[in-house]
Design a protein around this motif. Structure first.
Motif, PDB file in Angstrom:
ATOM      1  N   ILE A   1       0.834  -1.197   0.000  1.00  0.00           N
ATOM      2  CA  ILE A   1       0.000   0.000   0.000  1.00  0.00           C
ATOM      3  C   ILE A   1       0.867   1.245   0.000  1.00  0.00           C
ATOM      4  N   HIS A   2       1.879   1.259   0.826  1.00  0.00           N
ATOM      5  CA  HIS A   2       2.807   2.395   0.906  1.00  0.00           C
ATOM      6  C   HIS A   2       3.456   2.659  -0.449  1.00  0.00           C
ATOM      7  N   ALA A   3       3.997   1.626  -1.071  1.00  0.00           N
ATOM      8  CA  ALA A   3       4.671   1.795  -2.368  1.00  0.00           C
ATOM      9  C   ALA A   3       3.706   2.331  -3.425  1.00  0.00           C
TER      10      ALA A   3
ATOM     11  N   VAL B   1       0.494   9.380   7.470  1.00  0.00           N
ATOM     12  CA  VAL B   1       0.143   8.326   8.423  1.00  0.00           C
ATOM     13  C   VAL B   1       0.776   6.997   8.019  1.00  0.00           C
ATOM     14  N   ILE B   2       0.698   6.652   6.746  1.00  0.00           N
ATOM     15  CA  ILE B   2       1.275   5.384   6.285  1.00  0.00           C
ATOM     16  C   ILE B   2       2.794   5.401   6.421  1.00  0.00           C
ATOM     17  N   ALA B   3       3.420   6.535   6.128  1.00  0.00           N
ATOM     18  CA  ALA B   3       4.879   6.646   6.291  1.00  0.00           C
ATOM     19  C   ALA B   3       5.271   6.457   7.756  1.00  0.00           C
ATOM     20  N   GLU B   4       4.500   7.038   8.673  1.00  0.00           N
ATOM     21  CA  GLU B   4       4.781   6.861  10.104  1.00  0.00           C
ATOM     22  C   GLU B   4       4.638   5.398  10.514  1.00  0.00           C
ATOM     23  N   LYS B   5       3.561   4.767  10.070  1.00  0.00           N
ATOM     24  CA  LYS B   5       3.311   3.370  10.447  1.00  0.00           C
ATOM     25  C   LYS B   5       4.396   2.443   9.907  1.00  0.00           C
ATOM     26  N   ILE B   6       4.774   2.638   8.656  1.00  0.00           N
ATOM     27  CA  ILE B   6       5.731   1.714   8.032  1.00  0.00           C
ATOM     28  C   ILE B   6       7.151   1.907   8.570  1.00  0.00           C
ATOM     29  N   GLN B   7       7.453   3.089   9.092  1.00  0.00           N
ATOM     30  CA  GLN B   7       8.782   3.357   9.669  1.00  0.00           C
ATOM     31  C   GLN B   7       8.897   2.873  11.113  1.00  0.00           C
TER      32      GLN B   7
ATOM     33  N   PRO C   1       5.853  -3.928  15.202  1.00  0.00           N
ATOM     34  CA  PRO C   1       5.095  -4.654  14.180  1.00  0.00           C
ATOM     35  C   PRO C   1       3.578  -4.479  14.282  1.00  0.00           C
ATOM     36  N   LYS C   2       3.072  -4.149  15.461  1.00  0.00           N
ATOM     37  CA  LYS C   2       1.629  -3.910  15.598  1.00  0.00           C
ATOM     38  C   LYS C   2       1.180  -2.721  14.755  1.00  0.00           C
ATOM     39  N   ASP C   3       2.077  -1.793  14.488  1.00  0.00           N
ATOM     40  CA  ASP C   3       1.734  -0.615  13.675  1.00  0.00           C
ATOM     41  C   ASP C   3       1.515  -0.957  12.208  1.00  0.00           C
ATOM     42  N   TYR C   4       1.897  -2.164  11.791  1.00  0.00           N
ATOM     43  CA  TYR C   4       1.709  -2.566  10.388  1.00  0.00           C
ATOM     44  C   TYR C   4       0.313  -3.126  10.135  1.00  0.00           C
ATOM     45  N   ALA C   5      -0.445  -3.330  11.195  1.00  0.00           N
ATOM     46  CA  ALA C   5      -1.795  -3.878  11.067  1.00  0.00           C
ATOM     47  C   ALA C   5      -2.708  -2.864  10.381  1.00  0.00           C
TER      48      ALA C   5
ATOM     49  N   LEU D   1      -4.169   1.395  10.751  1.00  0.00           N
ATOM     50  CA  LEU D   1      -4.190   2.415   9.702  1.00  0.00           C
ATOM     51  C   LEU D   1      -5.580   3.039   9.619  1.00  0.00           C
ATOM     52  N   TYR D   2      -6.609   2.214   9.634  1.00  0.00           N
ATOM     53  CA  TYR D   2      -7.983   2.716   9.594  1.00  0.00           C
ATOM     54  C   TYR D   2      -8.274   3.590  10.805  1.00  0.00           C
ATOM     55  N   GLN D   3      -7.777   3.145  11.962  1.00  0.00           N
ATOM     56  CA  GLN D   3      -7.989   3.900  13.187  1.00  0.00           C
ATOM     57  C   GLN D   3      -7.354   5.290  13.074  1.00  0.00           C
ATOM     58  N   ALA D   4      -6.160   5.361  12.519  1.00  0.00           N
ATOM     59  CA  ALA D   4      -5.450   6.632  12.403  1.00  0.00           C
ATOM     60  C   ALA D   4      -6.053   7.545  11.339  1.00  0.00           C
TER      61      ALA D   4
END
Length: 187
Positions: free
Chosen positions: A75-77, A136-142, A146-150, A154-157
């Motif tokens: 998704i990020h890419a 938001v996606i950049a923050e999560k993927i960085q 590993p829970k941040d990759y769920a 992402l939907y919550q954020a």
């Protein structure tokens, strides 16, 4: 069929398929590889430009910029390759029973500012390409957590809206992660 010019599709086909024991994207569904079926489904829904997340396909792919983060990597890419104002409909390769009408409903009910998915399901989803969604996606993927990759995080954020899914359609949103689930979907 309504053509959605600023809506891109993304078929997530880059997973390891460890529970299946073989590459899910290449399993045959109605005589063709599963990834081709999913691309065709999105085309039938009016999405002309479909991206494929993964490697080793003859079709053009979007390769993960930061691998190892599950669906979030693809998704990020894809989001980074699109323009602000575009939308991205994301669907996993292992969900062949999703009806065309469901994809069309997501396309029609989503907008350029708000994430949209079916109530109770993380995928398929339409994600708007905005400064906020990229941030938001950049923050999560960085993240090192590993829970941040769920995807639910992402939907919550990002917030967003959900569309009710009729009770008789829920079973059509089954993933095939194991040989047993694949056999069940085929029957």
């Amino acid at each position: 069929m309504k053509v959605h010019s600023s809506l891109y599709g993304l078929v997530l086909a880059g997973g390891r398929s460890s529970r299946m024991g073989e590459d899910k994207s290449r399993l045959l569904w109605q005589g063709k590889p599963l990834y081709q079926h999913m691309i065709h489904l999105l085309h039938k829904a009016g999405i002309e430009q479909v991206l494929l997340s993964g490697a080793g396909f003859p079709e053009k792919t979007v390769e993960d910029l930061i691998p190892g983060r599950g669906p979030l990597s693809g998704i990020h890419a894809a989001l980074m390759s699109l323009e602000y104002g575009d939308r991205l409909l994301v669907i996993p390769v292992d969900m062949p029973l999703v009806p065309l009408e469901a994809i069309q409903t997501l396309c029609e009910q989503s907008d350029k500012q708000q994430l949209c998915c079916f109530d109770g399901f993380n995928l398929p989803v339409v994600i708007p390409v905005t400064e906020d969604s990229r941030r938001v996606i950049a923050e999560k993927i960085q993240s090192d957590n590993p829970k941040d990759y769920a995807l639910w995080r992402l939907y919550q954020a990002l917030g967003g809206k959900t569309i009710p899914l009729p009770e008789d359609r829920i079973q059509l949103f089954s993933n095939a992660n194991t040989p047993e689930e694949w056999r069940r979907i085929n029957h």
